[in-house]
Motif scaffolding. Sequence first.
Motif, PDB file in Angstrom:
ATOM      1  N   PHE A 156       0.867  -1.185   0.000  1.00 36.45           N
ATOM      2  CA  PHE A 156       0.000   0.000   0.000  1.00 36.45           C
ATOM      3  C   PHE A 156       0.900   1.231   0.000  1.00 36.45           C
ATOM      4  O   PHE A 156       1.925   1.260   0.689  1.00 36.45           O
ATOM      5  N   GLU A 157       0.505   2.234  -0.758  1.00 34.61           N
ATOM      6  CA  GLU A 157       1.345   3.434  -0.918  1.00 34.61           C
ATOM      7  C   GLU A 157       0.474   4.666  -1.095  1.00 34.61           C
ATOM      8  O   GLU A 157      -0.557   4.617  -1.768  1.00 34.61           O
ATOM      9  N   HIS A 158       0.920   5.756  -0.473  1.00 32.80           N
ATOM     10  CA  HIS A 158       0.349   7.075  -0.767  1.00 32.80           C
ATOM     11  C   HIS A 158       1.484   8.073  -0.981  1.00 32.80           C
ATOM     12  O   HIS A 158       2.581   7.923  -0.425  1.00 32.80           O
ATOM     13  N   THR A 159       1.169   9.091  -1.755  1.00 27.27           N
ATOM     14  CA  THR A 159       2.032  10.263  -1.856  1.00 27.27           C
ATOM     15  C   THR A 159       1.575  11.259  -0.791  1.00 27.27           C
ATOM     16  O   THR A 159       0.392  11.599  -0.728  1.00 27.27           O
ATOM     17  N   VAL A 160       2.514  11.683   0.051  1.00 28.32           N
ATOM     18  CA  VAL A 160       2.175  12.456   1.247  1.00 28.32           C
ATOM     19  C   VAL A 160       3.011  13.741   1.282  1.00 28.32           C
ATOM     20  O   VAL A 160       4.240  13.691   1.251  1.00 28.32           O
ATOM     21  N   ALA A 161       2.334  14.865   1.363  1.00 28.74           N
ATOM     22  CA  ALA A 161       3.009  16.161   1.505  1.00 28.74           C
ATOM     23  C   ALA A 161       3.094  16.523   2.981  1.00 28.74           C
ATOM     24  O   ALA A 161       2.115  16.357   3.721  1.00 28.74           O
ATOM     25  N   ILE A 162       4.270  16.994   3.388  1.00 25.44           N
ATOM     26  CA  ILE A 162       4.449  17.443   4.771  1.00 25.44           C
ATOM     27  C   ILE A 162       4.173  18.939   4.809  1.00 25.44           C
ATOM     28  O   ILE A 162       4.864  19.720   4.139  1.00 25.44           O
ATOM     29  N   THR A 163       3.145  19.306   5.542  1.00 28.53           N
ATOM     30  CA  THR A 163       2.731  20.710   5.601  1.00 28.53           C
ATOM     31  C   THR A 163       2.802  21.196   7.044  1.00 28.53           C
ATOM     32  O   THR A 163       2.995  20.397   7.966  1.00 28.53           O
ATOM     33  N   GLY A 164       2.617  22.494   7.202  1.00 25.88           N
ATOM     34  CA  GLY A 164       2.647  23.083   8.535  1.00 25.88           C
ATOM     35  C   GLY A 164       1.576  22.517   9.443  1.00 25.88           C
ATOM     36  O   GLY A 164       1.701  22.563  10.668  1.00 25.88           O
ATOM     37  N   SER A 165       0.517  21.994   8.849  1.00 25.36           N
ATOM     38  CA  SER A 165      -0.530  21.382   9.668  1.00 25.36           C
ATOM     39  C   SER A 165      -0.471  19.863   9.642  1.00 25.36           C
ATOM     40  O   SER A 165      -1.446  19.191   9.965  1.00 25.36           O
ATOM     41  N   GLY A 166       0.684  19.321   9.246  1.00 28.46           N
ATOM     42  CA  GLY A 166       0.861  17.868   9.294  1.00 28.46           C
ATOM     43  C   GLY A 166       0.829  17.238   7.919  1.00 28.46           C
ATOM     44  O   GLY A 166       0.883  17.926   6.898  1.00 28.46           O
ATOM     45  N   PRO A 167       0.770  15.889   7.886  1.00 29.10           N
ATOM     46  CA  PRO A 167       0.800  15.196   6.599  1.00 29.10           C
ATOM     47  C   PRO A 167      -0.508  15.348   5.832  1.00 29.10           C
ATOM     48  O   PRO A 167      -1.584  15.283   6.422  1.00 29.10           O
ATOM     49  N   VAL A 168      -0.382  15.584   4.535  1.00 27.98           N
ATOM     50  CA  VAL A 168      -1.552  15.656   3.647  1.00 27.98           C
ATOM     51  C   VAL A 168      -1.365  14.615   2.551  1.00 27.98           C
ATOM     52  O   VAL A 168      -0.364  14.642   1.823  1.00 27.98           O
ATOM     53  N   ILE A 169      -2.310  13.685   2.446  1.00 31.67           N
ATOM     54  CA  ILE A 169      -2.238  12.647   1.416  1.00 31.67           C
ATOM     55  C   ILE A 169      -2.736  13.239   0.109  1.00 31.67           C
ATOM     56  O   ILE A 169      -3.882  13.696   0.039  1.00 31.67           O
ATOM     57  N   THR A 170      -1.867  13.236  -0.921  1.00 35.67           N
ATOM     58  CA  THR A 170      -2.307  13.816  -2.205  1.00 35.67           C
ATOM     59  C   THR A 170      -3.071  12.800  -3.043  1.00 35.67           C
ATOM     60  O   THR A 170      -3.744  13.196  -3.990  1.00 35.67           O
ATOM     61  N   THR A 171      -2.931  11.514  -2.737  1.00 35.24           N
ATOM     62  CA  THR A 171      -3.458  10.491  -3.623  1.00 35.24           C
ATOM     63  C   THR A 171      -4.789   9.897  -3.159  1.00 35.24           C
ATOM     64  O   THR A 171      -5.232   8.885  -3.679  1.00 35.24           O
ATOM     65  N   LEU A 172      -5.427  10.535  -2.204  1.00 31.45           N
ATOM     66  CA  LEU A 172      -6.795  10.146  -1.868  1.00 31.45           C
ATOM     67  C   LEU A 172      -7.710  10.728  -2.930  1.00 31.45           C
ATOM     68  O   LEU A 172      -7.623  11.906  -3.247  1.00 31.45           O
ATOM     69  N   ALA A 173      -8.621   9.926  -3.465  1.00 28.98           N
ATOM     70  CA  ALA A 173      -9.566  10.442  -4.447  1.00 28.98           C
ATOM     71  C   ALA A 173     -10.398  11.546  -3.822  1.00 28.98           C
ATOM     72  O   ALA A 173     -10.675  11.549  -2.630  1.00 28.98           O
TER      73      ALA A 173
END
Length: 253
Positions: free
Chosen positions: A231-248
């Motif tokens: 299982f894999e996601h692309t995850v951006a690290i932002t000031g408010s924590g991790p944001v998954i970019t690959t969730l539909a």
Amino acid sequence: MIKLKSSAEIEQMKVAGDLVGRTHDMVAEEIRPGMTTLELDSLVERFIRDHSGIPSFKGFRGFPGSACISVNDEVVHGIPGDRVLAEGDIVSVDIGAIVDGWHGDAARTHALGEIPARTQELLDITQAALAAGIDNAQPGNKLGRISAAVQETAEAAGCGVVRQLVGHGIGREMHEEPQVPNFGSPTSGVTLKVGMVLAIEPMINLGTPEVKTLPDGWTIVTADGQPSAHFEHTVAITGSGPVITTLACQVNA
Ligand code: MG
């Protein structure tokens, strides 16, 4: 060198990631026993191109498919072909897409019909390991926090963590620095910063961690022949924590 992304660039990466997520949702609807892995791959390629994307795996170092489709004891990098999917298979589908020059990359493992209870546990554990890794993708943490969280989740459940393959930074290139191992000390690695974008991708075996490469030069299989999940996601690290970019549906959320 690790390339940090601006918040505007992360928004663009969410567009690519959203297409990858929606492609996975399409796969979840369409995958079934009796279809070949090449048929599934064709659906993936058409969906990505119909939505203004480019399938990033196609032609990457000569890879012939748009998706990596890895069945049962295949860990990753399975080549789409004439293999017919069967009831009881687990099927890992790894998909990458480029939109406006930015990459998204995600993988899911599907169960086709009834599978053994322990194999279902493997899928659940691998998803839990990914979630634990993502939870630790916080600015200020060492990268090793992600790795250790994945490893601890998998090994506590008696599963084997593949060592030879790792996650990666992602952006305008599919594979950027840093590497993101699924094992290691929580104090190891670089300090995570806002603007890093990582493909976190546990590859977890029901048996031992050892893997080998088939003579096709691509397909990685478990050495002991037991099933493996990815299982894999692309995850951006932002000031408010991790944001998954690959969730539909992330873009319109
Ligand atoms: Mg990846």
